[in-house]
Motif scaffolding. Structure first.
Motif, PDB file in Angstrom:
ATOM      1  N   GLU A  52       0.837  -1.207   0.000  1.00 56.98           N
ATOM      2  CA  GLU A  52       0.000   0.000   0.000  1.00 56.98           C
ATOM      3  C   GLU A  52       0.870   1.253   0.000  1.00 56.98           C
ATOM      4  O   GLU A  52       0.576   2.218  -0.712  1.00 56.98           O
ATOM      5  CB  GLU A  52      -0.943  -0.007   1.204  1.00 56.98           C
ATOM      6  CG  GLU A  52      -1.919   1.150   1.194  1.00 56.98           C
ATOM      7  CD  GLU A  52      -2.963   1.057   2.291  1.00 56.98           C
ATOM      8  OE1 GLU A  52      -3.906   1.874   2.245  1.00 56.98           O
ATOM      9  OE2 GLU A  52      -2.849   0.190   3.181  1.00 56.98           O
ATOM     10  N   TYR A  55       2.281   1.605  -3.439  1.00 58.64           N
ATOM     11  CA  TYR A  55       1.215   2.062  -4.331  1.00 58.64           C
ATOM     12  C   TYR A  55       1.043   3.575  -4.211  1.00 58.64           C
ATOM     13  O   TYR A  55       0.998   4.284  -5.219  1.00 58.64           O
ATOM     14  CB  TYR A  55      -0.119   1.365  -4.012  1.00 58.64           C
ATOM     15  CG  TYR A  55      -1.261   1.957  -4.799  1.00 58.64           C
ATOM     16  CD1 TYR A  55      -1.522   1.528  -6.089  1.00 58.64           C
ATOM     17  CD2 TYR A  55      -2.041   2.991  -4.272  1.00 58.64           C
ATOM     18  CE1 TYR A  55      -2.535   2.100  -6.833  1.00 58.64           C
ATOM     19  CE2 TYR A  55      -3.048   3.559  -5.014  1.00 58.64           C
ATOM     20  CZ  TYR A  55      -3.298   3.123  -6.289  1.00 58.64           C
ATOM     21  OH  TYR A  55      -4.287   3.704  -7.030  1.00 58.64           O
ATOM     22  N   LYS A  56       0.955   4.070  -2.994  1.00 52.79           N
ATOM     23  CA  LYS A  56       0.735   5.514  -2.798  1.00 52.79           C
ATOM     24  C   LYS A  56       1.895   6.336  -3.342  1.00 52.79           C
ATOM     25  O   LYS A  56       1.687   7.414  -3.899  1.00 52.79           O
ATOM     26  CB  LYS A  56       0.483   5.810  -1.325  1.00 52.79           C
ATOM     27  CG  LYS A  56      -0.892   5.336  -0.892  1.00 52.79           C
ATOM     28  CD  LYS A  56      -1.197   5.650   0.549  1.00 52.79           C
ATOM     29  CE  LYS A  56      -2.610   5.161   0.876  1.00 52.79           C
ATOM     30  NZ  LYS A  56      -2.968   5.374   2.260  1.00 52.79           N
ATOM     31  N   PHE A 115      -0.569  -6.270  -2.601  1.00 53.51           N
ATOM     32  CA  PHE A 115      -1.587  -5.296  -2.180  1.00 53.51           C
ATOM     33  C   PHE A 115      -2.735  -5.238  -3.186  1.00 53.51           C
ATOM     34  O   PHE A 115      -3.918  -5.346  -2.823  1.00 53.51           O
ATOM     35  CB  PHE A 115      -0.953  -3.912  -2.014  1.00 53.51           C
ATOM     36  CG  PHE A 115      -1.930  -2.789  -1.876  1.00 53.51           C
ATOM     37  CD1 PHE A 115      -2.741  -2.671  -0.750  1.00 53.51           C
ATOM     38  CD2 PHE A 115      -2.060  -1.835  -2.875  1.00 53.51           C
ATOM     39  CE1 PHE A 115      -3.647  -1.620  -0.639  1.00 53.51           C
ATOM     40  CE2 PHE A 115      -2.971  -0.794  -2.771  1.00 53.51           C
ATOM     41  CZ  PHE A 115      -3.770  -0.691  -1.643  1.00 53.51           C
ATOM     42  N   LYS A 119      -7.536  -6.523  -3.676  1.00 52.00           N
ATOM     43  CA  LYS A 119      -8.631  -5.610  -4.041  1.00 52.00           C
ATOM     44  C   LYS A 119      -9.636  -6.338  -4.915  1.00 52.00           C
ATOM     45  O   LYS A 119      -9.426  -6.542  -6.098  1.00 52.00           O
ATOM     46  CB  LYS A 119      -8.093  -4.356  -4.750  1.00 52.00           C
ATOM     47  CG  LYS A 119      -7.100  -3.584  -3.917  1.00 52.00           C
ATOM     48  CD  LYS A 119      -7.719  -3.218  -2.605  1.00 52.00           C
ATOM     49  CE  LYS A 119      -6.724  -2.644  -1.625  1.00 52.00           C
ATOM     50  NZ  LYS A 119      -7.305  -2.467  -0.314  1.00 52.00           N
TER      51      LYS A 119
END
Length: 120
Positions: A52, A55-56, A115, A119
């Motif tokens: 995560e 990703y950010k 991550f 989803k």
């Protein structure tokens, strides 16, 4: 004579048809079953948390902070569409639709793929 000739032709045709319907010496192979897709084990929580963060830092500029999609497509359900390995391949190599490859590598690639695979 004509009647006999037609009878011979008819019997010959019948024999050919019946010969084609006979059993062969070879045993019939049973239908092959397709293996059921294997469920992959859920990635470790710490790997997902690191993913995560990656990703950010590396992906949210195009895909949005909440995976909602901006320039790139929404990724909020990407794990339902692609397997972990497929996601990893897309992130690693990119696509012909504008997604560049090589933005992350190594452990970061593994983590962000893990991550995204959650989803669904």
């Amino acid at each position: 004579m004509k009647r006999t000739l037609w009878l011979v032709v008819l019997l010959g045709a019948l024999m050919l048809i019946l010969a084609g319907c006979g059993n062969s010496d070879k045993a019939e192979e049973p239908a092959k079953e397709q293996p059921a897709p294997q469920e992959q084990a859920a990635p470790a929580a710490e790997v997902v948390a690191k993913g995560e963060e990656v990703y950010k830092a590396s992906c949210s500029g195009c895909h949005g902070q909440n995976l909602e999609g901006l320039v790139g497509p929404a990724l909020d359900k990407v794990g339902a569409k692609y397997s972990l390995d497929e996601i990893k391949g897309i992130v690693e190599k990119g696509t012909d639709k504008g997604m560049p490859g090589g933005l992350v590598s190594g452990d970061d690639l593994d983590a962000v793929s893990a991550f995204l695979s959650t989803k669904k």
